[in-house]
Design an enzyme around this catalytic site. Structure first.
Site, PDB file in Angstrom:
ATOM      1  N   SER A 102       0.816  -1.214   0.000  1.00  0.00           N
ATOM      2  CA  SER A 102       0.000   0.000   0.000  1.00  0.00           C
ATOM      3  C   SER A 102       0.850   1.265   0.000  1.00  0.00           C
ATOM      4  O   SER A 102       1.595   1.521  -0.941  1.00  0.00           O
ATOM      5  CB  SER A 102      -0.950  -0.038   1.203  1.00  0.00           C
ATOM      6  OG  SER A 102      -1.893   0.987   1.155  1.00  0.00           O
ATOM      7  N   ASP A 241      -2.570   6.434  -3.442  1.00  0.00           N
ATOM      8  CA  ASP A 241      -1.423   5.791  -2.811  1.00  0.00           C
ATOM      9  C   ASP A 241      -0.897   4.674  -3.703  1.00  0.00           C
ATOM     10  O   ASP A 241      -1.399   4.459  -4.815  1.00  0.00           O
ATOM     11  CB  ASP A 241      -1.773   5.290  -1.408  1.00  0.00           C
ATOM     12  CG  ASP A 241      -2.768   4.146  -1.416  1.00  0.00           C
ATOM     13  OD1 ASP A 241      -3.476   3.979  -2.418  1.00  0.00           O
ATOM     14  OD2 ASP A 241      -2.840   3.413  -0.416  1.00  0.00           O
ATOM     15  N   ASP A 243      -1.086   1.495  -3.971  1.00  0.00           N
ATOM     16  CA  ASP A 243      -1.927   0.429  -4.522  1.00  0.00           C
ATOM     17  C   ASP A 243      -3.302   0.928  -4.950  1.00  0.00           C
ATOM     18  O   ASP A 243      -4.154   0.135  -5.348  1.00  0.00           O
ATOM     19  CB  ASP A 243      -2.056  -0.738  -3.534  1.00  0.00           C
ATOM     20  CG  ASP A 243      -2.946  -0.426  -2.345  1.00  0.00           C
ATOM     21  OD1 ASP A 243      -3.035   0.758  -1.963  1.00  0.00           O
ATOM     22  OD2 ASP A 243      -3.553  -1.359  -1.785  1.00  0.00           O
ATOM     23  N   ASP A 245      -5.955   2.284  -3.418  1.00  0.00           N
ATOM     24  CA  ASP A 245      -7.217   2.170  -2.681  1.00  0.00           C
ATOM     25  C   ASP A 245      -7.476   3.367  -1.776  1.00  0.00           C
ATOM     26  O   ASP A 245      -8.491   3.436  -1.091  1.00  0.00           O
ATOM     27  CB  ASP A 245      -7.282   0.862  -1.877  1.00  0.00           C
ATOM     28  CG  ASP A 245      -6.238   0.771  -0.777  1.00  0.00           C
ATOM     29  OD1 ASP A 245      -5.375   1.663  -0.681  1.00  0.00           O
ATOM     30  OD2 ASP A 245      -6.302  -0.209  -0.003  1.00  0.00           O
TER      31      ASP A 245
END
Length: 446
Positions: A102, A241, A243, A245
């Site tokens: 992440s 960010d 990833d 999400d």
């Protein structure tokens, strides 16, 4: 529920090269997951990743383990976490595996799973996988080994899905957007989504090299986006960010807008259009102003524990659609099963277009209360939250706030730290109150 040994609230995560983020463990994890899924009669798993260099190593190791268990693997390449959840559903796969840490730096990585319905794996399935990890590894007969395949049009499929969530009667033509992709998994997706809907897009953080993911860019480092929005005189900035999400935004004035402000805009827009289902779910860290705004509009508001999975649990339990975290996880179950930064950004842009307004105007009347957070480390075995002195000072502060603010003390889920948060109308008083409580918490640890 049995205590987890490897899985945290968001899969397995850690420093690359140290247990459990090693090739050996990834092989075993792939094998264990494959065995559990194969036992349910399923034979296909999707694997996607973000752009950090260790993704190559981990996807190869996972493939070896899954193949040994007799499970086929379809590789998606770099793909946002919500994209993997979506494609898992559309390809009717048994599970989707995400290789990502992440918003963490490149030297961290993680592995998490989505079930066939695009939600996180059920707890019992994770426990079944954990149980097998500690068992000796075997291998199916050669004729039953899993095969590997690459889905070459994965990015295009997800781009079309994102575009389908934007109202067909609206367009982004004439809007200038700065998009910061954190050199992460959205670098080849987010700019195309906004461009294909008509926007002029200036890109930031779209040149990943395996080592620069989240480095001084993206949703956790907004200076570069602020500067570019002001330089370009853009209408708005969107930061994702690593990833994809999470989302943060920057107004045309350069002001940072967090998840609470984004949730407010989406809530008001849903009320105006008559599409709001029930209420809104925030977390223990959501600003008190969001709760007050919901109350003033007769919208039910619930606080979940910190973590997007807990927000989703509350949304499902109440059959509501809209929720999120201050950190930028925004969930709208009308569009997706999980938090999606691109979709949340599109919904805000749709509100701006529909109202022919800038985002600052959409936030008129919503002003976050000053909030101070102090972290206090505590030794193993100490339990300062049960100290009578701590409870007494918290009660004193709550009396002083007189219902116009909030006190929250909670243990971090990742380190031995008590987080002391105070919010209220007066910035100086809030800081003073937070320090008073923190001093009492620290005294209780000795």
């Amino acid at each position: 529920m049995t205590e987890r040994k490897y899985f945290g609230t968001d899969g397995v995560r850690g420093l690359v090269g140290e247990h459990p983020i090693t090739p050996e463990f990834a092989v075993k994890l792939g094998w264990a997951a494959g065995k559990v899924l194969a036992a349910k009669g399923t034979r296909k798993v999707l694997v996607g990743k973000d752009t950090r260099i260790s993704g190559y190593m981990l996807e190869s190791a996972l493939e070896a383990g899954l193949s040994a268990a007799g499970v086929n693997v379809d590789f998606l390449g770099p793909m946002p976490t919500p994209g993997i959840a979506y494609l898992t559903r559309t390809f009717r796969a048994a599970a989707g595996i995400v290789i990502s840490a992440s918003h963490n730096p490149y030297y961290d990585n993680g592995i998490k799973f989505f079930a066939d319905n695009g939600h996180k794996l059920p707890d019992q399935v994770e426990l079944d996988i954990e149980h097998l990890i500690d068992q000796p590894m075997d291998c199916v007969a050669s004729e039953h080994l899993g095969r590997a395949n690459r889905i070459n049009d994965a990015a295009g499929r997800y781009i079309e899905f994102c575009k389908s969530a934007f109202p067909s009667h609206l367009s982004l033509t004439g809007m200038h957007i700065v998009v910061d992709c954190a050199h992460g998994a959205t670098y080849h997706i987010a700019p195309n989504v906004f461009r294909e809907l008509g926007a002029k897009v200036t890109e930031v953080g779209t040149r990943p090299d395996g080592l620069n993911i989240n480095k001084e860019c993206g949703a956790t480092h907004l200076d570069a986006l602020q500067q570019e929005v002001l330089k370009q005189k853009a209408h708005v900035g969107i930061a994702l960010d690593g990833d994809g999400d999470r989302i943060m935004m920057v107004s045309d004035k350069g002001r940072i807008l967090d998840g609470d402000e984004i949730l407010y805009v989406l809530m008001v827009n849903a009320l105006r259009s008559g599409t709001l289902k029930g209420g809104v779910v925030g977390t223990l860290m959501s600003n008190f102003a969001l709760e007050q705004a919901c109350q003033s509009l007769d919208v039910p508001f619930i606080r979940a524990k910190v973590g997007d999975r807990y927000v989703i649990e509350q949304l499902k339990a109440n059959d509501w659609a809209l929720g999120g975290e201050s950190s930028g996880h925004i969930i709208n179950r009308d569009f997706h099963t999980t938090g999606d930064g691109i979709l949340a950004g599109l919904q805000v842009l749709a509100a701006m277009v529909a109202e022919d307004s800038d985002i600052e105007t959409l936030l008129d009347g919503f002003k976050k209360l000053p909030q101070t957070l102090v972290n206090v480390r505590y030794p193993s075995g100490a339990d300062p939250l049960n100290s009578p002195q701590v409870k007494a000072v918290v009660a004193e502060v709550e009396t002083a706030l007189a219902g116009k603010g909030r006190v929250l003390l909670r243990k971090s889920g990742t380190e031995p730290v008590i987080r002391v948060m105070v919010e209220g109308a007066d910035t100086r008083a809030v800081k003073t109150f937070a320090q008073q409580i923190a001093q009492e918490v620290e005294a209780a640890t000795k």
